[in-house]
Design an enzyme around this catalytic site. Sequence first.
Site, PDB file in Angstrom:
ATOM      1  N   GLU A 408       0.832  -1.210   0.000  1.00 10.00           N
ATOM      2  CA  GLU A 408       0.000   0.000   0.000  1.00 10.00           C
ATOM      3  C   GLU A 408       0.862   1.253   0.000  1.00 10.00           C
ATOM      4  O   GLU A 408       0.698   2.151   0.833  1.00 10.00           O
ATOM      5  CB  GLU A 408      -0.960  -0.012   1.190  1.00 10.00           C
ATOM      6  CG  GLU A 408      -1.887  -1.203   1.156  1.00 10.00           C
ATOM      7  CD  GLU A 408      -3.035  -1.132   2.154  1.00 10.00           C
ATOM      8  OE1 GLU A 408      -2.985  -0.290   3.070  1.00 10.00           O
ATOM      9  OE2 GLU A 408      -3.985  -1.925   1.997  1.00 10.00           O
ATOM     10  N   GLU A 495      -3.939  -8.915  -0.411  1.00  9.22           N
ATOM     11  CA  GLU A 495      -4.569  -8.737   0.898  1.00  9.22           C
ATOM     12  C   GLU A 495      -6.067  -8.587   0.708  1.00  9.22           C
ATOM     13  O   GLU A 495      -6.506  -7.772  -0.095  1.00  9.22           O
ATOM     14  CB  GLU A 495      -3.990  -7.467   1.546  1.00  9.22           C
ATOM     15  CG  GLU A 495      -4.143  -7.424   3.041  1.00  9.22           C
ATOM     16  CD  GLU A 495      -3.428  -6.210   3.638  1.00  9.22           C
ATOM     17  OE1 GLU A 495      -2.238  -6.003   3.356  1.00  9.22           O
ATOM     18  OE2 GLU A 495      -4.086  -5.482   4.384  1.00  9.22           O
TER      19      GLU A 495
HETATM   20  C1  GAL Z   1      -4.396  -2.913   5.157  1.00 13.76           C
HETATM   21  C2  GAL Z   1      -2.912  -2.802   5.447  1.00 13.76           C
HETATM   22  C3  GAL Z   1      -2.519  -3.661   6.617  1.00 13.76           C
HETATM   23  C4  GAL Z   1      -3.456  -3.405   7.750  1.00 13.76           C
HETATM   24  C5  GAL Z   1      -4.864  -3.677   7.339  1.00 13.76           C
HETATM   25  C6  GAL Z   1      -5.825  -3.463   8.496  1.00 13.76           C
HETATM   26  O1  GAL Z   1      -4.869  -1.932   4.321  1.00 13.76           O
HETATM   27  O2  GAL Z   1      -2.148  -3.185   4.335  1.00 13.76           O
HETATM   28  O3  GAL Z   1      -1.201  -3.376   6.998  1.00 13.76           O
HETATM   29  O4  GAL Z   1      -3.305  -2.080   8.120  1.00 13.76           O
HETATM   30  O5  GAL Z   1      -5.195  -2.809   6.283  1.00 13.76           O
HETATM   31  O6  GAL Z   1      -7.105  -3.854   8.181  1.00 13.76           O
END
Ligand code: GAL
Length: 792
Positions: A408, A495
């Site tokens: 991100e 993710e």
């Molecule tokens: C994502 C991020 C993770 C964590 C997650 C929490 O966007 O890449 O590191 O922060 O959200 O839900």
Amino acid sequence: MRKTTNFNKDWYFILEDNPTFSGQEADENSFRKLNLPHDWSVDYAPQENEKTGGGGGYAKSGIGWYRKHFTMERPAEKEKIYLYFEGIYMDSTVYVNGKEAGGYGYGYTSFYVDVTKLVREGENLVAVRVKNDLVPNSRWYSGSGIYRDVYLVRTNEIHFDHFGVRCATNGIYPKQDTALLQIRAQVVNDGSTAENVGVLHKIYDRDGKLVSTSGIALYLEPGESSDCMVRPTVEAPHLWTDEDPYLYTLVSTVVADGRELDSFTCKTGIRTAVFDADRGFLLNGGTVKIKGMCVHHDCGLTGAVGYRESWERRLKELKDMGCNGIRCSHNPPAPVLLDLCDELGFLVMDEAFDEWLLAKNKTDNYYSESLAYGSSMFFTNHAKEDLTAMLRRDYNHPSVVIWSIGNEIPEQSSVDGVKILKFLQDICHQEDSSRMVTSACDNIAAVEPIRTLREFENALDVVGYNYVGRWRERAETFYEEDRKEYPERRMIGTENPSAGGIRGDYSQEGWFGNYATATLHHEALWRYTASHDFVSGDYLWTGIDYLGETRWPRRGAPCGPLDTAGFRKDTFYYFRSIWNTKEITLHLAPQWNFEGQEGVYKQVICYTNCEEVKLYINGRYVGSRGYQCPRYGAVRAWNEGFHKCSTTNDLHLSWDVAYEPGVLRAEGFRNGELVAVDEVCTTGKMAGLSADVVNTEISEGSLVQIELSARDEEGRFVPDACPMISCQVEGPARLVGMDAGDLLDLSLYSSPGRRMFNGLLLAAVMVEGKGEVRVTFASEDGAAETVTFRAE
Ligand code: GAL
């Protein structure tokens, strides 16, 4: 000859800064004696006013010093001596006998310090200053200090460079009966004379049988570093897969005049791993869907210290769940984690950075400091060094199937970001032509101006999607539009939402959703991912609850199917029911102790891979449910006979049942035959404890994990018991800590008393010698249990 000695024992530590601590004259009286690895943040309970904030888990930061006195025999002729630190968080400076010898900024990089000219025969001192005072500097719990292992390495001045031997599979031919490998070795001549040397590589199978020998001759000028490559074959190779993680051993040596100057040994696997725009992820040429989980580096009660035993227990649980992938979010992991992924069969995404040049916000409060510090502090001057260190160190792990250069990254929407991407991706390609590269993008199809630039996406070998359904109509269509627009694009879900929640919590509201709806997001996504080959799979956020990224008064984030203590939540069985196709899963939720709520309707949820489930309450039939979505065993072909109409599109089953005390029973059927039963019942109050030692082999240095559970008079698990438990250890061992996975319990993990949470508690004990160890647990209401084991 190379000699590597573990350097973890007998250090002195102080959480204080003083320039005199680098030299002999320092007064060590106020220092604490300890063995590494050590995380000083976990020595303190979280405090709301800690500047690490919710992101960092309200953890203690600061500047600390470590010192160790050691004796050296006289350094041999032509010897090189190094200290190897697997990880220090963060910004360390290493002094040897009062002189600065090296150090490292980024807190997750493993690094060597050349101490050849600084050590002497007899007494020596190494002192390490660790500077973790510029906080908040992390979006998750980082820990502080020398939190990974340290080694002393002695070798010849003609030697392999650090992480200098790298072995890859070039191809498997034909019909899988010969593997062509490629072994690169970088040899350095730190001496003052030119030398003719030989570089030899031998590969042994699991039974110790030699299966390949290769070698090459090198002429090295003084000060020269030379790269040499051989391409040996292995006949009838036993390939490494996620289901059969077969490992070979590579032994490489540098020889001159019949003498061994240096050696290097590692485990490796024979396999190919590529991503394909149509067929998804290909392991040894065949499609394998990645059913992956993201993890942070903390291990709950030991903070940033990740003992092999803790990771082994956690990873084996994930494996049983059917998970076959791990994403090391968002930094290079401990080497032991990758060793275990090699051994257990996980497809790893190894990730370098969470920040490039731009720092991310670390807390809820947008005050300036939360944007001032982070790994971005080191990026301008050290990005290449940090990335290269990860690529070289982790190269030989067959489990690593893809590199990630970022998570991100805010620069994904800027032209400069495209330039940085290319700079980093080129480094990966130069170092490793066998693996593809991704970056986890969270703003694909977002609104301007944060939208990921097309150039950014299209520059990546594999496009990483974070939360693919997050923007616009993609909530339902996921990857569809991009597939149409970019049919050549390789895609991976870097993710996406996992299914977490609070273990054993069946209240219908709360921050983290309720148990009955916890899996819905993933169900929608999985139906798509499972049925579209071009999506390589997913790494979900997260496999295990982690410390940090939270709000007061919690110490962590409950995102995973396992809690911080490694105990299974109900959602564990959801994943198991769809991912572990080898075993039958039949799991009912909630528990059935709802005294005073008689007549209230409860949603009864069942996670199963049976075709049909019949539910009974106190022997009375409630109803039967089945599946419609294509899944293992759920759908019959017309010509095989049809036996039951499906009743749902979901990936779980449910009934509404009015609560009455007693037994809820599920019977699972396949092919019309009863194959599994699960029961939840109303239990009595807790009357006893039961304790299980997880470890099978115990010796000095083992971390022994003991799982404690609450039992009623009849020996049944009591799912809502939360008494205080004290722990006493006798014999050559000490209590490291206890954890029950309750993120609202802010007390010190290492204290000898802790509250059990919803029937479970984990204790970890470090064995410090040989002999019998007795661990006694006692609850505040009188129940007690003792376990004994022998350390050999
Ligand atoms: C994502 C991020 C993770 C964590 C997650 C929490 O966007 O890449 O590191 O922060 O959200 O839900």
